[in-house]
Design an enzyme around this catalytic site. Structure first.
Site, PDB file in Angstrom:
ATOM      1  N   ASP A 189       1.289  -2.975  -7.589  1.00 27.14           N
ATOM      2  CA  ASP A 189       0.263  -3.467  -6.887  1.00 27.14           C
ATOM      3  C   ASP A 189       1.113  -4.356  -5.861  1.00 27.14           C
ATOM      4  O   ASP A 189       0.292  -4.787  -4.565  1.00 27.14           O
ATOM      5  CB  ASP A 189      -0.846  -4.222  -7.534  1.00 27.14           C
ATOM      6  CG  ASP A 189      -1.454  -3.084  -8.334  1.00 27.14           C
ATOM      7  OD1 ASP A 189      -1.397  -1.877  -7.991  1.00 27.14           O
ATOM      8  OD2 ASP A 189      -1.960  -3.457  -9.704  1.00 27.14           O
ATOM      9  N   ILE A 191      -7.885  -4.349  -6.423  1.00 26.78           N
ATOM     10  CA  ILE A 191      -8.290  -5.771  -6.641  1.00 26.78           C
ATOM     11  C   ILE A 191      -7.051  -6.735  -6.501  1.00 26.78           C
ATOM     12  O   ILE A 191      -6.736  -7.560  -5.954  1.00 26.78           O
ATOM     13  CB  ILE A 191      -9.252  -6.170  -7.576  1.00 26.78           C
ATOM     14  CG1 ILE A 191     -10.517  -5.307  -7.438  1.00 26.78           C
ATOM     15  CG2 ILE A 191      -9.279  -7.339  -8.098  1.00 26.78           C
ATOM     16  CD1 ILE A 191     -11.527  -5.498  -8.644  1.00 26.78           C
TER      17      ILE A 191
END
Length: 316
Positions: free
Chosen positions: A259, A46
């Site tokens: 990320d 995400i």
């Protein structure tokens, strides 16, 4: 001619609602008054999708979620406008908390283990990935309880067989199983994760590079990037080993730096950049992420500044 970017799918099996706040001092027993509270949709894939969206990529975030907290996660993702696909589960989606302590400049991170998935639930994730319309699949984060350690290996085999480039950011046995099976386009462990994989300490950048290149030459992965925190990062690919030193920047939070690195590098590769420039782009995004507090990830303007700064810096 502008390069046409293929759709990117991110996958998060164990997402979280990431809470962040600030406190003057963290101490036991007594109430700790906090400020600047915020809540963001989180979990490796995400977070990658959030950054890719900011960069203008055609991205969809797929994830497992359930319970009342799963509904909140859906809402948080909808608020930021990331296209999503929720794979329902019966367990409650986890909620994490990061607390920045002003008195020391340290950050405390509390991360629950999350729900347990049934075989039918994790199999539904594989079924979805098998038919998803994408050119890139970024699988990121830990595996929930109940999911077999070779899940990512199965995922890579299924998707790479139909021409999807599979990017993996995980650790431990799931990472080892996926590399052993092969079929990965890019893997991105941290130094600690890579040392655990190698089964030994890697004292120098050359040792890191040599070990990473071994996986590439063995055909286990096409590219492997090992992030070293403030020291920089190492990339092994078919052309050899690249190394870049980290930039000296103020660190407000390390949350989401890895990320952001993945998102920056994948975006660059999907845009047609070569491995060297994509590596630099990943480092720019990862560095930009530490400039923002809590769970706010990186900003595009900061990525561009870090990109230019890294361009004027010598490699290792």
């Amino acid at each position: 001619m502008k390069h046409r970017m293929e759709p990117i799918l991110t996958l998060t099996l164990n997402p979280a609602i990431d809470g962040a706040c600030e406190a003057e001092q963290v101490h036991p027993t007594h109430k700790i008054r906090t400020s600047n509270e915020r809540y963001d949709p989180g979990g490796g894939g995400i977070n990658v999708a959030r950054v890719l969206q900011r960069l203008g990529a055609p991205v969809t975030g797929a994830y497992c979620a359930g319970g009342a907290s799963g509904g909140l996660l859906d809402d948080l993702i909808d608020r930021i406008g990331v296209p999503r696909h929720c794979i329902p589960i019966t367990g409650e989606t986890r909620m994490s908390l990061a607390v920045f302590e002003h008195s020391t400049g340290q950050e405390y991170r509390f991360v629950p283990e999350g729900p347990e998935l049934s075989e039918a639930e994790w199999q539904s994730v594989l079924d979805y990935a098998e038919r998803a319309d994408c050119g890139w699949l970024v699988a990121s984060g830990s595996l929930p309880r109940g999911v077999p350690v070779d899940f990512y290996a199965r995922l890579a085999a299924t998707c790479s067989a139909r021409g999807v480039r599979v990017v993996l950011d995980t650790s431990g046995e799931p990472l080892a199983a996926a590399l052993e099976a092969g079929g990965l386009f890019l893997a991105k462990p941290s130094l600690g994760e890579f040392e655990a994989l190698a089964g030994r300490k890697l004292a120098t950048l050359q040792e890191v590079g040599d070990a990473a290149l071994g996986y590439v030459t063995a055909g286990k992965v096409q590219q492997i990037a090992v992030t070293l925190g403030h020291r920089g990062a190492v990339l092994a690919h078919a052309g050899g080993v690249l190394c870049r030193r980290g930039l000296d920047v103020p660190v407000r939070s390390a949350t989401g730096a890895g990320d952001s690195f993945v998102a920056g590098m994948v975006h660059a590769l999907a845009s047609g950049m070569d491995a060297a420039d994509a590596f630099r782009r990943g480092m720019a995004a990862g560095t930009a992420a530490v400039l923002t507090p809590g769970t706010d990830l990186c900003e595009v303007a900061d990525i561009e500044r870090m990109w230019l700064a890294l361009g004027s810096q010598d490699s290792c």
